[in-house]
Design a protein around this motif. Structure first.
Motif, PDB file in Angstrom:
ATOM      1  N   ALA A  87       0.890  -1.106  -0.010  1.00  0.00           N
ATOM      2  CA  ALA A  87      -0.026   0.017  -0.043  1.00  0.00           C
ATOM      3  C   ALA A  87       0.839   1.282   0.106  1.00  0.00           C
ATOM      4  O   ALA A  87       2.045   1.241   0.464  1.00  0.00           O
ATOM      5  N   LEU A  88       0.448   2.321  -0.324  1.00  0.00           N
ATOM      6  CA  LEU A  88       1.128   3.668  -0.390  1.00  0.00           C
ATOM      7  C   LEU A  88       0.169   4.312   0.570  1.00  0.00           C
ATOM      8  O   LEU A  88      -1.038   5.069  -0.206  1.00  0.00           O
ATOM      9  N   HIS A 102       3.110  13.551   2.038  1.00  0.00           N
ATOM     10  CA  HIS A 102       4.393  12.862   2.426  1.00  0.00           C
ATOM     11  C   HIS A 102       4.063  11.243   2.251  1.00  0.00           C
ATOM     12  O   HIS A 102       3.101  10.747   3.129  1.00  0.00           O
ATOM     13  N   PRO A 103       4.753  10.550   1.407  1.00  0.00           N
ATOM     14  CA  PRO A 103       4.364   9.071   1.374  1.00  0.00           C
ATOM     15  C   PRO A 103       5.032   8.237   2.429  1.00  0.00           C
ATOM     16  O   PRO A 103       5.881   8.550   3.130  1.00  0.00           O
ATOM     17  N   LEU A 104       3.946   7.264   2.736  1.00  0.00           N
ATOM     18  CA  LEU A 104       4.494   6.356   3.832  1.00  0.00           C
ATOM     19  C   LEU A 104       4.096   4.907   3.174  1.00  0.00           C
ATOM     20  O   LEU A 104       3.039   4.117   3.441  1.00  0.00           O
ATOM     21  N   PRO A 105       5.133   4.409   2.446  1.00  0.00           N
ATOM     22  CA  PRO A 105       4.819   3.100   1.606  1.00  0.00           C
ATOM     23  C   PRO A 105       4.883   1.954   2.723  1.00  0.00           C
ATOM     24  O   PRO A 105       5.630   1.761   3.516  1.00  0.00           O
ATOM     25  N   PHE A 108      -3.422   6.116  -0.993  1.00  0.00           N
ATOM     26  CA  PHE A 108      -3.326   6.384  -2.365  1.00  0.00           C
ATOM     27  C   PHE A 108      -3.480   5.464  -3.336  1.00  0.00           C
ATOM     28  O   PHE A 108      -3.708   5.360  -4.494  1.00  0.00           O
ATOM     29  N   GLU A 109      -2.851   3.906  -2.858  1.00  0.00           N
ATOM     30  CA  GLU A 109      -2.902   2.746  -3.769  1.00  0.00           C
ATOM     31  C   GLU A 109      -2.804   1.672  -2.530  1.00  0.00           C
ATOM     32  O   GLU A 109      -1.908   1.519  -1.885  1.00  0.00           O
ATOM     33  N   ALA A 110      -3.359   0.576  -2.911  1.00  0.00           N
ATOM     34  CA  ALA A 110      -3.442  -0.664  -2.178  1.00  0.00           C
ATOM     35  C   ALA A 110      -3.717  -1.681  -3.225  1.00  0.00           C
ATOM     36  O   ALA A 110      -4.584  -1.846  -3.789  1.00  0.00           O
ATOM     37  N   TRP A 111      -2.886  -2.792  -2.734  1.00  0.00           N
ATOM     38  CA  TRP A 111      -3.026  -3.942  -3.703  1.00  0.00           C
ATOM     39  C   TRP A 111      -3.581  -5.152  -3.190  1.00  0.00           C
ATOM     40  O   TRP A 111      -2.950  -5.606  -2.051  1.00  0.00           O
TER      41      TRP A 111
END
Length: 188
Positions: free
Chosen positions: A95-96, A108-111, A153-156
């Motif tokens: 996930a992002l 601020h991204p937290l991958p 922002f993104e999750a797989w």
């Protein structure tokens, strides 16, 4: 490079403000208005659970390999959802997430690059310039019991994610805000 970047060359990179290291796959900052790619949830299934005057409730079930924001955006378009709230649980392989820096007007991204439980996913859907906008926050549980989370922002998905969406017939609209965000405008 993230899976979405491999699938959609250039789309996500157009919204990156700065890269801290050419080897790094995570941007230093993310624009609040970063576009959401569509068509990345081919295993997603939808079932209308209930329908009452002015309200519909859906079960939106994601399968392994589906990208969550893409799927929720596609769902909102297909089912004409312009006002909704949702919650869900499940698991993702990566996930992002991000936190919003109000002074810079950037995220601020937290991958999260590991298999995690989705302890909670919560959000809303409203309309901006005739398009549904999905706003999502998430809490992810790691194998050691710690958590990560923030704006999603993104999750797989791996193996599934179960989201229950309650849609209202009266659409809500978003507007640009001086903070740099698109916020729900209750006056419209």
């Amino acid at each position: 490079m993230t899976r979405a970047q491999r699938l959609l060359p250039g789309l996500l990179l157009t919204t990156i403000v700065t890269i801290t290291n050419a080897q790094q796959s995570s941007p230093e900052f993310i624009q609040p208005t970063r576009p959401v790619p569509t068509g990345l949830a081919p295993h997603m299934q939808v079932k209308l659970v209930s329908q009452q005057k002015g309200e519909r409730t859906f079960a939106v079930i994601f399968g392994k390999g589906d990208e969550v924001l893409s799927g929720l955006t596609d769902f909102a378009k297909q089912y004409h959802v312009g006002d909704a709230h949702f919650t869900g649980i499940g698991a993702v392989s990566s996930a992002l997430t991000a936190w919003f820096d109000l002074d810079r007007k950037l995220y601020h991204p937290l991958p999260v690059n590991e298999q995690v439980e989705v302890l909670s996913i919560i959000g809303d859907i409203a309309t901006f310039q005739s398009r549904p906008i999905v706003h999502t926050h998430v809490v992810l549980g790691k194998r050691d019991g710690t958590t990560a989370g923030g704006h999603l922002f993104e999750a797989w998905v791996n193996p599934t994610l179960e989201v229950f969406v309650t849609a209202e017939d009266t659409p809500l609209n978003k507007r640009d805000d001086p903070s740099g965000l698109r916020l729900i405008d209750p006056t419209k």
